[in-house]
Write a protein that holds these residues in place. Structure first.
Motif, PDB file in Angstrom:
ATOM      1  N   ASP A 177     -11.739  -6.811  -4.452  1.00  0.00           N
ATOM      2  CA  ASP A 177     -11.659  -8.218  -4.212  1.00  0.00           C
ATOM      3  C   ASP A 177     -10.310  -8.690  -4.618  1.00  0.00           C
ATOM      4  O   ASP A 177      -9.714  -8.398  -5.843  1.00  0.00           O
ATOM      5  N   GLU A 178      -9.666  -9.517  -3.506  1.00  0.00           N
ATOM      6  CA  GLU A 178      -8.355 -10.008  -3.963  1.00  0.00           C
ATOM      7  C   GLU A 178      -8.131 -10.769  -5.127  1.00  0.00           C
ATOM      8  O   GLU A 178      -7.086 -10.686  -5.670  1.00  0.00           O
ATOM      9  N   GLY A 179      -9.209 -11.475  -5.445  1.00  0.00           N
ATOM     10  CA  GLY A 179      -9.254 -12.285  -6.745  1.00  0.00           C
ATOM     11  C   GLY A 179      -9.242 -11.805  -7.886  1.00  0.00           C
ATOM     12  O   GLY A 179      -8.796 -12.081  -8.957  1.00  0.00           O
ATOM     13  N   SER A 180      -9.627 -10.320  -8.081  1.00  0.00           N
ATOM     14  CA  SER A 180      -9.480  -9.404  -9.209  1.00  0.00           C
ATOM     15  C   SER A 180      -8.841  -8.270  -9.216  1.00  0.00           C
ATOM     16  O   SER A 180      -8.840  -7.769 -10.097  1.00  0.00           O
ATOM     17  N   ARG A 181      -8.070  -8.170  -8.122  1.00  0.00           N
ATOM     18  CA  ARG A 181      -7.325  -7.066  -8.054  1.00  0.00           C
ATOM     19  C   ARG A 181      -6.082  -6.961  -8.673  1.00  0.00           C
ATOM     20  O   ARG A 181      -5.347  -7.829  -8.729  1.00  0.00           O
ATOM     21  N   PRO A 182      -5.904  -6.027  -9.499  1.00  0.00           N
ATOM     22  CA  PRO A 182      -4.537  -5.877 -10.299  1.00  0.00           C
ATOM     23  C   PRO A 182      -3.415  -5.642  -9.228  1.00  0.00           C
ATOM     24  O   PRO A 182      -3.484  -5.048  -8.387  1.00  0.00           O
ATOM     25  N   ALA A 183      -2.248  -6.162  -9.858  1.00  0.00           N
ATOM     26  CA  ALA A 183      -1.173  -5.858  -9.114  1.00  0.00           C
ATOM     27  C   ALA A 183      -0.730  -4.305  -8.941  1.00  0.00           C
ATOM     28  O   ALA A 183      -0.984  -3.473 -10.129  1.00  0.00           O
ATOM     29  N   LEU A 184       0.018  -3.948  -7.961  1.00  0.00           N
ATOM     30  CA  LEU A 184       0.006  -2.347  -7.808  1.00  0.00           C
ATOM     31  C   LEU A 184       1.764  -2.403  -7.723  1.00  0.00           C
ATOM     32  O   LEU A 184       2.569  -2.879  -7.149  1.00  0.00           O
ATOM     33  N   PHE A 185       2.291  -1.426  -8.611  1.00  0.00           N
ATOM     34  CA  PHE A 185       3.652  -1.204  -8.761  1.00  0.00           C
ATOM     35  C   PHE A 185       3.936   0.414  -8.403  1.00  0.00           C
ATOM     36  O   PHE A 185       3.116   1.270  -8.936  1.00  0.00           O
ATOM     37  N   ALA A 186       5.207   0.625  -7.968  1.00  0.00           N
ATOM     38  CA  ALA A 186       5.601   1.989  -7.905  1.00  0.00           C
ATOM     39  C   ALA A 186       6.757   2.059  -8.504  1.00  0.00           C
ATOM     40  O   ALA A 186       7.924   1.063  -8.873  1.00  0.00           O
ATOM     41  N   VAL A 187       7.127   3.323  -9.102  1.00  0.00           N
ATOM     42  CA  VAL A 187       8.347   3.889  -9.736  1.00  0.00           C
ATOM     43  C   VAL A 187       9.495   4.051  -8.647  1.00  0.00           C
ATOM     44  O   VAL A 187       9.283   4.925  -7.842  1.00  0.00           O
ATOM     45  N   LEU A 188      10.655   3.407  -8.836  1.00  0.00           N
ATOM     46  CA  LEU A 188      11.731   3.616  -7.843  1.00  0.00           C
ATOM     47  C   LEU A 188      12.998   3.512  -8.562  1.00  0.00           C
ATOM     48  O   LEU A 188      12.871   2.766  -9.470  1.00  0.00           O
ATOM     49  N   THR A 189      13.853   4.295  -8.139  1.00  0.00           N
ATOM     50  CA  THR A 189      15.266   4.312  -8.971  1.00  0.00           C
ATOM     51  C   THR A 189      16.541   3.616  -8.227  1.00  0.00           C
ATOM     52  O   THR A 189      16.557   4.307  -6.837  1.00  0.00           O
TER      53      THR A 189
END
Length: 303
Positions: A177-189
């Motif tokens: 559910d969008e309201g409870s969805r954690p943010a998603l991050f990626a490793v980039l240099t």
């Protein structure tokens, strides 16, 4: 590049989940962020999707563990992972591990692109979409993180298991559910950092006697234009804790002088206390642009 102070979520420390393909990936790719957030009092979890059974073993005395001999490397690397996570102070989960039935993991390391490991029906790249996504979703729901960190869509350097980990993690989050969805991050240099690392390594005299080669050629896909990297964790004090954890991953990593290390390819790399990140669109997997004014970055930055 955006920086920020430590995050409090509803009056409590932040809770972060790092999702990786194999033991040691967590320290090599995100060790600075893990060490920094643990030291800041945040709750840090690491989910490892396979036990790296197809890994190349560096110490000669442990060569018998590899997939071409005893094929017991996965069990050994599980212990290495436990040691590293204890040293760094993070919580560790292996995907599908079930001590009650003696199962160390549900899926197996697929090996590098083009190797035979991917033909094994247990390989992570051959995992059933529905089951894999459900398994990762279950862990995310159990941890209830404020943000999830994994690889970019190219898996950092096109390793099939890294690509699969990104894909499954993103699909798991997209199904929430969008309201409870954690943010998603990626490793980039940032490209400027990658070039600076090569410039520094070229003049570190101590590594010349180790027989290690300098990195050359094109940068891996995770090296991007500086402006794509919207968040950074910069903490030189984290390197000591990162190195302490990496000492436990001795089958895969050789530590050298002045924050250097090499994998089985004997190409020198640098631990320099900084990592870049960008938030991803869970639908496309593409990095999102810089934060809008007033939006608080969820990753800490500089100490």
């Amino acid at each position: 590049m955006t920086t920020a102070a430590p995050v409090l979520v509803a009056g409590r420390p932040a809770r972060l989940l790092f999702v990786h393909a194999h033991p040691d990936d967590e320290m090599l790719a995100t060790g600075v962020a893990i060490a920094h957030h643990v030291a800041a009092g945040d709750e840090v979890h690491v989910l490892t999707c396979t036990l790296g059974e197809q890994g190349e073993v560096i110490p000669h005395e442990l060569a018998h563990l590899d997939a071409d001999h005893e094929d017991t490397l996965g069990e050994f690397r599980r212990d290495e992972l436990r040691g590293a996570m204890t040293a760094i102070g993070a919580h560790s989960t292996v995907l599908g591990e079930d001590p009650a039935v003696g199962r160390l993991s549900r899926w197996r390391d697929s090996g590098m692109a083009g190797t035979t490991g991917a033909h094994d029906p247990r390989a992570w790249v051959r995992s059933d979409d529905e089951r894999a996504v459900a398994a990762v979703t279950e862990v995310i729901a159990s941890v209830a993180p404020d943000l999830v960190v994994t690889y970019d869509a190219r898996g950092g350097y096109d390793h099939p298991d890294h690509v699969r980990t990104h894909e499954v993690t993103r699909r798991a989050l997209a199904g929430m559910d969008e309201g409870s969805r954690p943010a998603l991050f990626a490793v980039l240099t940032p490209r400027s950092w990658a070039q600076e690392d090569r410039d520094v390594l070229a003049v570190v005299d101590e590594v010349r006697g180790l027989g290690w080669a300098l990195p050359t050629g094109d940068f891996p896909p995770s090296v991007v234009a500086d402006e794509v990297v919207t968040h950074a964790v910069v903490d030189e004090t984290a390197v000591e804790r990162q190195v302490a954890a990496l000492r436990h991953h001795r089958t895969q990593v050789t530590l050298g002088p002045r924050g250097t290390y090499a994998l089985s390819n004997d190409i020198v790399a640098r631990l320099c206390g900084r990592e870049g990140y960008a938030r991803l669109d869970v639908t496309t997997g593409e990095p999102l642009p810089a934060l809008v004014p007033g939006e608080r970055p969820p990753l800490v930055a500089r100490r």
